[in-house]
Design a protein around this motif. Structure first.
Motif, mmCIF file in Angstrom:
data_model
loop_
_atom_site.group_PDB
_atom_site.id
_atom_site.type_symbol
_atom_site.label_atom_id
_atom_site.label_comp_id
_atom_site.label_asym_id
_atom_site.label_seq_id
_atom_site.Cartn_x
_atom_site.Cartn_y
_atom_site.Cartn_z
ATOM 1 N N LEU A 84 -9.168 -9.960 6.566
ATOM 2 C CA LEU A 84 -7.954 -9.621 5.824
ATOM 3 C C LEU A 84 -7.417 -10.862 5.120
ATOM 4 O O LEU A 84 -6.565 -11.573 5.658
ATOM 5 C CB LEU A 84 -6.905 -9.049 6.789
ATOM 6 N N VAL A 121 -3.072 2.032 8.577
ATOM 7 C CA VAL A 121 -3.423 1.299 7.357
ATOM 8 C C VAL A 121 -4.724 0.523 7.528
ATOM 9 O O VAL A 121 -5.533 0.431 6.600
ATOM 10 C CB VAL A 121 -2.269 0.350 6.970
ATOM 11 N N MET A 122 -4.946 -0.005 8.738
ATOM 12 C CA MET A 122 -6.148 -0.800 9.003
ATOM 13 C C MET A 122 -6.776 -0.298 10.305
ATOM 14 O O MET A 122 -6.457 -0.784 11.395
ATOM 15 C CB MET A 122 -5.782 -2.280 9.115
ATOM 16 N N LEU A 138 -9.186 -1.996 4.973
ATOM 17 C CA LEU A 138 -8.091 -1.036 5.004
ATOM 18 C C LEU A 138 -8.636 0.390 4.967
ATOM 19 O O LEU A 138 -9.782 0.631 4.584
ATOM 20 C CB LEU A 138 -7.143 -1.272 3.824
ATOM 21 N N SER A 139 -7.794 1.321 5.346
ATOM 22 C CA SER A 139 -8.210 2.715 5.439
ATOM 23 C C SER A 139 -8.645 3.259 4.075
ATOM 24 O O SER A 139 -7.938 3.076 3.077
ATOM 25 C CB SER A 139 -7.061 3.567 5.976
ATOM 26 N N VAL A 198 0.820 -1.207 0.000
ATOM 27 C CA VAL A 198 0.000 0.000 0.000
ATOM 28 C C VAL A 198 0.854 1.258 0.000
ATOM 29 O O VAL A 198 2.031 1.246 0.366
ATOM 30 C CB VAL A 198 -0.965 0.015 1.216
ATOM 31 N N LEU A 200 -6.027 5.548 2.051
ATOM 32 C CA LEU A 200 -4.853 5.087 1.318
ATOM 33 C C LEU A 200 -4.937 5.524 -0.136
ATOM 34 O O LEU A 200 -6.005 5.517 -0.749
ATOM 35 C CB LEU A 200 -4.745 3.559 1.402
ATOM 36 N N HIS A 260 3.813 -2.154 3.101
ATOM 37 C CA HIS A 260 3.762 -0.705 2.883
ATOM 38 C C HIS A 260 5.001 -0.316 2.094
ATOM 39 O O HIS A 260 6.113 -0.721 2.425
ATOM 40 C CB HIS A 260 3.736 0.012 4.231
ATOM 41 N N HIS A 283 -9.990 0.031 -2.173
ATOM 42 C CA HIS A 283 -11.071 -0.048 -1.189
ATOM 43 C C HIS A 283 -12.051 -1.157 -1.547
ATOM 44 O O HIS A 283 -12.555 -1.858 -0.659
ATOM 45 C CB HIS A 283 -11.794 1.295 -1.103
ATOM 46 N N GLU A 322 0.434 5.665 0.880
ATOM 47 C CA GLU A 322 -0.396 6.694 1.513
ATOM 48 C C GLU A 322 -0.323 8.042 0.806
ATOM 49 O O GLU A 322 -1.191 8.893 1.009
ATOM 50 C CB GLU A 322 0.016 6.863 2.974
ATOM 51 N N ILE A 352 -0.359 -7.820 3.587
ATOM 52 C CA ILE A 352 -0.267 -6.362 3.460
ATOM 53 C C ILE A 352 1.162 -5.923 3.747
ATOM 54 O O ILE A 352 1.757 -6.314 4.757
ATOM 55 C CB ILE A 352 -1.234 -5.653 4.442
#
Length: 404
Positions: free
Chosen positions: A256, A318-319, A147-148, A108, A151, A262, A141, A110, A260
């Protein structure tokens, strides 16, 4: 089983982690007389303390170290492609379930700058045959609603996932024993010398006393202890301890299904079949110290609270649902990295018949590296896929070594 005071084998493997046991399995199937010595219990080192991630995208640690490291990360993609196929067939190969889940992985981002970095990475991976693709925020999404929504997007690879590190090593060890390999736990390598006929004499110290093993080949696959063991021969293997932390939450409903990572921060997350969430990503813990202040690699590393908080903050950003979970346990494990952050796997130039296998990503890459290393040992030639990892790139460090 008590060993005789003197024994002979075709290869002595030192280290009962993933690479040691997997190489023993492959070589015993090829008819080698294998003796594996592990100072503690099987899987008691980094192989059993990691979170079991199967990450095949170019890692964040390569992308943040400049152009050369990014190029090295790209070179490893060809091996990652082999590793994907290895993991897909590993349960059938070993004849037992290993909790392998390869439902996909998301790296991911940001910020827009991180999205640019992902686009660069994905373009390079696609050139090399790894079918990653970029997802924008909306696509991300839809794929991973837990997840947020803030992102910016992610890189997606459908073959990533995770496996259970607690049972994989036992599967290889049991298979090796079934093919005639001798696996001795509680047995430390206390001495190692090269004889005038270029074979090796190893002193093994176990619960029943001392054993001398004579062998034409030795594999050091003992993680961050490899430099110390190679030092018994006066050789230098540039591996450095990297103490890390992992955490696990209480169980929750399945939310999930993917691995995941980053692209800009240290983070890995996944959910186990039991519902627990595993959180890591390379945040350092602290090495224990001896009375004289030097690192004590024989003791577990110590949790570093500030780094633990930072790791959990990134994970919760992130979550967001993680804020509702309880942290059950945080533990440490010490892996090792080389000077160029690539694994060191193969024969040591200054000591024919001496092989090493350690350093970075040896859970993800462990099974395929063990197969290629066994082929190297059996055939006496290095497969092309291993050439970038051989110890020969550090041969200058042994320019003053004196061996028979």
């Amino acid at each position: 089983m008590r060993m005789p005071t003197t024994t002979h084998c075709d290869i002595l493997i030192v280290g009962g982690g993933l690479v040691g046991c997997a190489t023993a399995w492959h070589l015993s199937r090829l008819g080698f007389k294998v003796l594996l010595a592990e100072r503690g219990h099987l899987n008691s080192g980094a192989s059993g303390q990691n979170a079991g991630s199967l990450h095949f995208q170019i890692e964040r640690r390569f992308l943040e170290q400049g152009e050369k490291a990014a190029a090295d990360g790209a070179r490893i993609v060809s091996l990652n492609r082999l590793a994907i196929e290895e993991w897909k067939g590993i349960e059938e190969m070993l004849g037992r379930p290993l909790d392998v889940a390869m439902h996909g992985g998301l790296m991911v981002a940001e910020t827009e700058a991180e999205m640019d970095l992902l686009a660069f990475k994905v373009a390079r991976e696609n050139e090399l045959g790894l079918p990653t693709r970029v997802l924008n925020g909306t696509q991300l999404h839809h794929k991973a609603p837990a997840l947020s929504p803030n992102l910016a997007g992610a890189a997606w690879l459908e073959d990533e996932g995770h496996a259970n590190p607690r049972i994989l090593v036992d599967a290889f060890a049991d298979g090796a024993r079934g093919q005639g390999a001798v696996v001795q736990t509680g047995t430390a390598l206390a001495g190692l010398s090269m004889q005038r006929d270029r074979t090796y004499r190893a002193t093994l110290q176990g619960l029943d006393g001392e054993v001398t093993a004579n062998t034409p080949r030795v594999l050091l696959a003992a993680g961050h202890w490899v430099p110390r063991l190679a030092g018994l021969l006066g050789l230098n293997v540039p591996l450095y301890p990297a103490p890390l932390m992992m955490s696990v939450t209480d169980r929750t409903e399945p939310v999930l299904p993917y691995l995941i990572q980053h692209v800009g921060r240290r983070l890995s997350m996944k959910q186990t079949e039991d519902g627990n969430l595993l959180i890591g990503g390379g945040w350092p813990s602290r090495l224990a110290k001896r009375a004289d202040g030097t690192p004590d690699l024989d003791r577990p590393a110590i949790v570093e609270p500030a780094n633990l908080r930072a790791n959990l903050e990134v994970a919760a950003r992130v979550m967001p649902g993680l804020a509702e979970r309880s942290l059950l346990r945080t533990w440490t494990g010490t892996t090792c990295i080389s000077a160029d952050q690539l694994p060191i796997v193969g024969e040591v130039a200054a000591a024919p018949g001496l092989f090493v296998a350690a350093g970075g990503s040896l859970f993800t890459l462990g099974p395929v590296l063990a197969r290629l290393l066994a082929r190297t040992i059996a055939e006496g030639a290095t497969p092309e896929e291993l050439t970038m990892f051989t110890p020969r790139r550090f041969a200058h460090l042994d320019a003053f070594a004196v061996l028979p």
